[in-house]
Design an enzyme around this catalytic site. Structure first.
Site, PDB file in Angstrom:
ATOM      1  N   ASP A 463       0.829  -1.211   0.000  1.00 55.62           N
ATOM      2  CA  ASP A 463       0.000   0.000   0.000  1.00 55.62           C
ATOM      3  C   ASP A 463       0.859   1.255   0.000  1.00 55.62           C
ATOM      4  O   ASP A 463       0.519   2.244  -0.621  1.00 55.62           O
ATOM      5  CB  ASP A 463      -0.960   0.004   1.200  1.00 55.62           C
ATOM      6  CG  ASP A 463      -0.243  -0.158   2.530  1.00 55.62           C
ATOM      7  OD1 ASP A 463       0.864  -0.719   2.546  1.00 55.62           O
ATOM      8  OD2 ASP A 463      -0.784   0.282   3.560  1.00 55.62           O
ATOM      9  N   ARG A 467       5.217   4.322   6.121  1.00 58.32           N
ATOM     10  CA  ARG A 467       4.819   4.097   7.516  1.00 58.32           C
ATOM     11  C   ARG A 467       4.970   2.616   7.882  1.00 58.32           C
ATOM     12  O   ARG A 467       5.368   1.789   7.050  1.00 58.32           O
ATOM     13  CB  ARG A 467       3.397   4.592   7.757  1.00 58.32           C
ATOM     14  CG  ARG A 467       2.336   3.804   7.038  1.00 58.32           C
ATOM     15  CD  ARG A 467       0.951   4.270   7.448  1.00 58.32           C
ATOM     16  NE  ARG A 467      -0.081   3.579   6.704  1.00 58.32           N
ATOM     17  CZ  ARG A 467      -0.991   4.190   5.950  1.00 58.32           C
ATOM     18  NH1 ARG A 467      -0.994   5.499   5.822  1.00 58.32           N
ATOM     19  NH2 ARG A 467      -1.904   3.482   5.326  1.00 58.32           N
ATOM     20  N   ASP A 468       4.624   2.285   9.119  1.00 58.38           N
ATOM     21  CA  ASP A 468       4.768   0.886   9.561  1.00 58.38           C
ATOM     22  C   ASP A 468       3.619   0.061   9.001  1.00 58.38           C
ATOM     23  O   ASP A 468       2.778  -0.432   9.728  1.00 58.38           O
ATOM     24  CB  ASP A 468       4.794   0.823  11.093  1.00 58.38           C
ATOM     25  CG  ASP A 468       3.511   1.373  11.695  1.00 58.38           C
ATOM     26  OD1 ASP A 468       2.744   2.045  10.969  1.00 58.38           O
ATOM     27  OD2 ASP A 468       3.257   1.121  12.880  1.00 58.38           O
ATOM     28  N   GLU A 469       3.579  -0.059   7.680  1.00 60.33           N
ATOM     29  CA  GLU A 469       2.499  -0.840   7.075  1.00 60.33           C
ATOM     30  C   GLU A 469       3.063  -1.643   5.903  1.00 60.33           C
ATOM     31  O   GLU A 469       3.373  -2.802   6.045  1.00 60.33           O
ATOM     32  CB  GLU A 469       1.344   0.067   6.666  1.00 60.33           C
ATOM     33  CG  GLU A 469       0.132  -0.740   6.263  1.00 60.33           C
ATOM     34  CD  GLU A 469      -1.199  -0.100   6.617  1.00 60.33           C
ATOM     35  OE1 GLU A 469      -1.228   0.951   7.264  1.00 60.33           O
ATOM     36  OE2 GLU A 469      -2.222  -0.678   6.240  1.00 60.33           O
ATOM     37  N   TRP A 539     -11.752  -6.502  -1.447  1.00 60.19           N
ATOM     38  CA  TRP A 539     -10.396  -6.939  -1.095  1.00 60.19           C
ATOM     39  C   TRP A 539     -10.261  -8.422  -1.475  1.00 60.19           C
ATOM     40  O   TRP A 539      -9.505  -8.773  -2.372  1.00 60.19           O
ATOM     41  CB  TRP A 539     -10.115  -6.655   0.380  1.00 60.19           C
ATOM     42  CG  TRP A 539      -9.541  -5.278   0.599  1.00 60.19           C
ATOM     43  CD1 TRP A 539      -8.256  -4.988   0.938  1.00 60.19           C
ATOM     44  CD2 TRP A 539     -10.204  -4.010   0.463  1.00 60.19           C
ATOM     45  NE1 TRP A 539      -8.079  -3.614   1.022  1.00 60.19           N
ATOM     46  CE2 TRP A 539      -9.261  -2.997   0.737  1.00 60.19           C
ATOM     47  CE3 TRP A 539     -11.502  -3.629   0.125  1.00 60.19           C
ATOM     48  CZ2 TRP A 539      -9.575  -1.640   0.686  1.00 60.19           C
ATOM     49  CZ3 TRP A 539     -11.818  -2.279   0.074  1.00 60.19           C
ATOM     50  CH2 TRP A 539     -10.867  -1.305   0.348  1.00 60.19           C
ATOM     51  N   GLU A 742      -2.513   8.913  -0.751  1.00 67.11           N
ATOM     52  CA  GLU A 742      -3.449   7.932  -0.207  1.00 67.11           C
ATOM     53  C   GLU A 742      -4.873   8.485  -0.130  1.00 67.11           C
ATOM     54  O   GLU A 742      -5.831   7.800  -0.433  1.00 67.11           O
ATOM     55  CB  GLU A 742      -2.998   7.541   1.209  1.00 67.11           C
ATOM     56  CG  GLU A 742      -3.945   6.615   1.935  1.00 67.11           C
ATOM     57  CD  GLU A 742      -3.405   6.174   3.289  1.00 67.11           C
ATOM     58  OE1 GLU A 742      -2.570   6.910   3.853  1.00 67.11           O
ATOM     59  OE2 GLU A 742      -3.785   5.095   3.746  1.00 67.11           O
TER      60      GLU A 742
END
Ligand code: BGC
Length: 882
Positions: A463, A467-469, A539, A742
């Site tokens: 994505d 960031r922490d993703e 999804w 985003e």
């Protein structure tokens, strides 16, 4: 010139090493300067050496002359292929007049290790020291002696973790973050390298740096140790000597290990490198490794070892700063002019022990400092401690990456704009398409869409890179898959990702939110009930939409076959979890990040249910499974009837009355004709009520402009594209974006930065409008009845405000291009088209052609549309408008 064959590919890749399939598929491109040329037959030869191939004595396989038009993904049909073996091949083709081309240049592929018992090595690594939770990278080494000249040497290597392999001081291969990310409990990809040129007679040495990677380091917001705690490495060098003898050198207990200058490294948390700890020569023979310890050996891993399907992550582009300045704090800030994913390579000079911190951010705050509020728990800081040799020291991190445009360097003495370069790293996909228009803002938007892809296709489609993703969200991937395939060749990338998706499929058939799942489904249960759903509309459906998209774009039937049962399980799961064909509230993400309108979750979930079923019906048909096709078509009709009954009023209003409910119902063809017309009207009303702006989120946005263009409102689609007031695509462009944001409101004039916990400036999803640009502006589209651009639809539509559009796309058959121009009064349109050999196209023009150059046959005339059939070659049309 006649006909020529070139650009040979195997499984969509040029001379791939280490294939895992017994039936690799071969493709080639044909060129000719004669119009309407096509292949009528081909002949493929495969041999064990180029000499045998060249002298026309192929010892492996000769297909003979096969009458066929197939030139893309033609399955190898020879005897079974052997592990660790190189195959050379060539092809020639016959044209329409029966003339043969010359033989192509030879190309090759090699086979990997096809069965698990061929792996003779042991997994090796280093036990954790007391209190060590996130292991420092481990350095591994092994010396060996070769007393005979080597003819062929291949290395097969992999890790639970990430590794860099070195041989005699050189890096082996140019891939990064090997072995890539999979669900390691299920499968671990291995890499294949040709190393003959790196070996020498006498002493040789392997060195490996082994980091935590996704295996033991931090993954997303789920923390560390998702798959395991101790990284390990497995390798096998297979040698063939000039004298015909063979030898295998593997990882085993004769290797030694140590820690080294890389004292900390984590994908999400950054890296720390102390150059004072370097041990020069550790990866070469003759190194005195007295302090090094024996390695620990581990049992075989749980996951199956499988050949890597896709291209590795590589440093694909280097960017020089466009600006740099010194801050009042004495730090230096560099602006790369482009938001990228990767890291910097920096040149430094200074005292031993001097500590330099390199910090990364996507944006600057209003006060000129780095904007890092959006990183959550990610640490985008790398630390380098100087060796202090009095010479330049060059540092670049290995096993971490960041999302950034700005770099702040603290602790360095004197830097100038040549001190660093940005290294943009992504899965090595070849560029495929290009859009250029007469409006620079649209060109910038297109550029941002492509960079959104470059910043996120990192072993899996993530994505975001900052960031922490950085997770493989399936919904994002499905809305963007078509745009991604136009931009770059993603056939192998998505083939691998589909395996990740089916690996993450639950027993009951639910496809995941993220693939690899990486503990997300467990995490969401714990972190918040709000997130807990067994699947998510838009999804999970990626498990059907992505294979279908790959089939359309590349003609890849095998991806449909391979995942057919998984797709059926998904649809059966949806059926079981629906009530009278209505899906209850299984759409937690809803129309994610829509702006100002919220689409009801049950409506959206039922729409995606219908869509998955309709695609499965088409897939079944493509695979010749006619009974299934009929069953799913009926189910689709039944869902539509239930949908209309429950949600659609006689005047066309759909429950929720958002732009997205109309867009999806129309795009998925869920409405009977009379209601479809009314729904279009309702959609226009919603757009008008929003002051002619969009409100769609991730799911609605990809279908918005195609629906408008398909239902007689192309001018409005163009207007939305060209709008630069909030919210719109060009709003971010107007404010200096270099990637897709985003959120529509990631930054606004009124409020500045939004919601720091979720505000990435490099998320590709809202860039799914790229597909519309290729299909409707450039007018380049595959015909689903003859997928993979074997038959092409060319239908560019003039766009008010955009007098000129050029588009091109490198299909598996060769280059397709269009160039559309309208005069100022929009009275006349000229169109240049080129399509490759062995394809045909239907060209649709919005009116009668006044002039046609090239041998185009007029085949249809309907009000407002004139169609021509063309074969390969270049054509020009001049057409009256209005
Ligand atoms: C991610 C998205 C993803 C979404 C699902 C976010 O945190 O960044 O891109 O699709 O979660 O709700």
């Amino acid at each position: 010139m006649g006909i020529r064959v070139h650009h040979l590919k195997v499984e969509g890749r040029v001379n791939p090493l280490g294939l895992g399939t017994q039936r690799p598929r071969l493709s080639w491109i044909i060129v000719s300067d004669e119009p309407s040329q096509e292949q009528t037959a081909y002949q493929v030869q495969v041999a064990s050496t180029t000499e045998r191939l060249g002298s026309d004595r192929p010892d492996i396989w000769d297909s003979g002359v096969v009458p066929s038009r197939e030139s893309v993904l033609v399955p190898y049909g020879g005897p079974s292929l052997a592990s660790n073996t190189t195959y050379h091949w060539r092809v020639r083709v016959q044209d329409r007049q029966g003339r043969f081309s010359d033989w192509s240049e030879s190309a090759c592929w090699s086979m990997g290790l096809l069965t698990s018992d061929e792996w003779q090595g042991q997994w090796i690594g280093r036990e954790l020291e007391a209190g060590e939770v996130l292991p420092a990278p481990t350095y591994l080494r092994k010396e060996f002696h070769l007393d005979r000249p080597v003819r062929r040497a291949y290395v097969y290597a992999t890790a639970l973790g990430v590794y860099e392999l070195r041989l005699n001081g050189d890096r082996v291969g140019d891939g990064r973050f090997a072995p890539g990310w999979t669900d390691y409990a299920k499968r671990v990809q291995y890499q294949t390298y040709e190393v003959t040129h790196l070996l020498k007679k006498g002493d040789n040495a392997f060195g490996t740096i082994l980091g935590t990677g996704w295996y033991a380091g931090h993954v997303g917001m789920m923390g560390r140790h998702i798959y395991g705690t101790i990284p390990r490495f497995l390798m096998q060098l297979m040698l063939e000597f000039e004298d015909g003898t063979e030898q295998i050198i593997t990882t085993d207990d004769t290797w030694t290990m140590s820690t080294g200058p890389l004292i900390y490294s984590d994908i999400i948390k950054g890296e720390r490198y102390d150059a004072r700890l370097e041990e020069p020569g550790w990866d070469r023979p003759g190194f005195a490794s007295i302090a090094w310890q024996p390695v620990t050996c581990y049992p075989p891993c749980q996951g199956i070892l499988t050949a890597q399907e896709d291209e590795p992550i590589r440093v694909m582009e280097m960017l020089h700063p466009v600006k740099m300045w010194r801050t009042e704090r004495g730090t230096f800030i560099f602006d790369l002019g482009q938001n990228i994913a990767g890291w910097v390579r920096i040149r430094l000079r200074g005292e031993a022990g001097q500590t330099v911190m390199i910090e990364h951010a996507e944006m600057l705050d209003a006060d000129g400092t780095l904007y890092t509020a959006n990183l959550r728990k990610a640490v985008q800081k790398d630390i380098y401690i100087l060796r202090g040799s009095g010479k330049d020291e060059v540092y670049e991190p290995r096993f971490t990456y960041h999302g950034f445009r700005y770099v702040e360097v603290e602790g360095a003495d004197d830097l100038d704009e040549h001190s660093l370069v940005g290294c943009a790293a992504y899965s090595a996909m070849a560029p495929a398409g290009l859009i250029e228009t007469s409006d620079e803002r649209v060109n910038r938007l297109y550029h941002n869409i492509v960079w959104g892809q470059k910043g996120n296709f990192f072993s899996v489609p993530t994505d975001c890179p900052q960031r922490d993703e950085r997770l493989g969200w399936t919904g994002d991937a499905q809305v963007f898959a078509r745009t991604a395939s136009y931009n770059m060749n993603v056939a192998a990338f998505f083939r691998k990702y589909m395996i990740d998706i089916t690996d993450a499929q639950r027993e009951d058939g639910a496809f995941p939110d993220t693939a690899p799942d990486a503990g997300w489904s467990e995490f969401k249960k714990i972190s918040s009930a709000k997130w807990f759903a067994p699947d998510n509309a838009g999804w999970g459906d990626a498990g059907v939409i992505i294979p279908w998209t790959m089939y359309l774009m590349y003609g890849d039937r095998r991806i449909l076959e391979d995942h057919y049962e998984a797709m059926k399980r998904w649809v059966e799961y949806l059926k079981r979890n629906s009530d009278g064909w209505i899906r209850p509230d299984y759409a937690n993400h809803a129309d994610w990040l829509s702006i100002g309108e919220e689409t009801p979750k049950d409506v959206l979930a039922t729409q995606y249910f219908a869509y998955s079923v309709s695609l499965l019906a088409r897939i079944a048909e493509a695979l010749g499974r006619m009974d299934d096709a009929a069953t799913y078509r009926q189910l689709f009709e039944a869902i539509n009837a239930a949908f209309v009954d429950r949600y659609v009023s006689e005047d066309g209003t759909i429950t929720g009355d958002t732009q997205t409910v109309y867009v999806l119902a129309l795009s998925f063809r869920m409405l009977p004709q009379h209601l479809a017309e009314k729904a279009v009207h309702k959609l226009l009303k919603r757009i008008e009520a929003n002051n002619w702006h969009l409100s769609t989120g991730f799911l609605g946005v990809s279908c918005l402009l195609p629906v408008l263009s398909d239902h007689g409102h192309h001018d409005l689609a163009c207007r939305l594209l060209l709008t630069d007031t909030f919210p719109s695509w060009l709003y971010s462009v107007k404010h200096g974006a270099t990637t897709i944001w985003e959120r529509w409101d990631g930054w606004t004039e009124e409020r500045g930065f939004q919601t720091p916990s979720m505000n990435s400036f490099n998320h590709y999803s809202l860039g799914s409008v790229g597909e519309w640009m290729y299909r409707y502006l450039a007018g380049i589209e595959p015909d689903p009845a003859s997928p993979g651009f074997r038959r092409i639809r060319i239908a560019p539509r003039p766009c008010p405000g955009l007098p000129e559009v050029r588009g091109s796309y490198h299909s598996e058959y060769g280059l397709i291009s269009t160039h559309l121009r309208c005069d100022e009064g929009r009275r006349e349109l000229t169109l240049q088209v080129a399509i490759p050999v062995n394809t045909t196209a239907i060209v649709s023009l919005p009116g009668e052609a006044r002039e046609v150059s090239g041998d185009a046959a007029a085949v249809g005339l309907t009000p407002g549309e004139r169609t021509y059939e063309i074969g390969s070659g270049t054509y020009g049309f001049v057409c009256k408008l209005g």
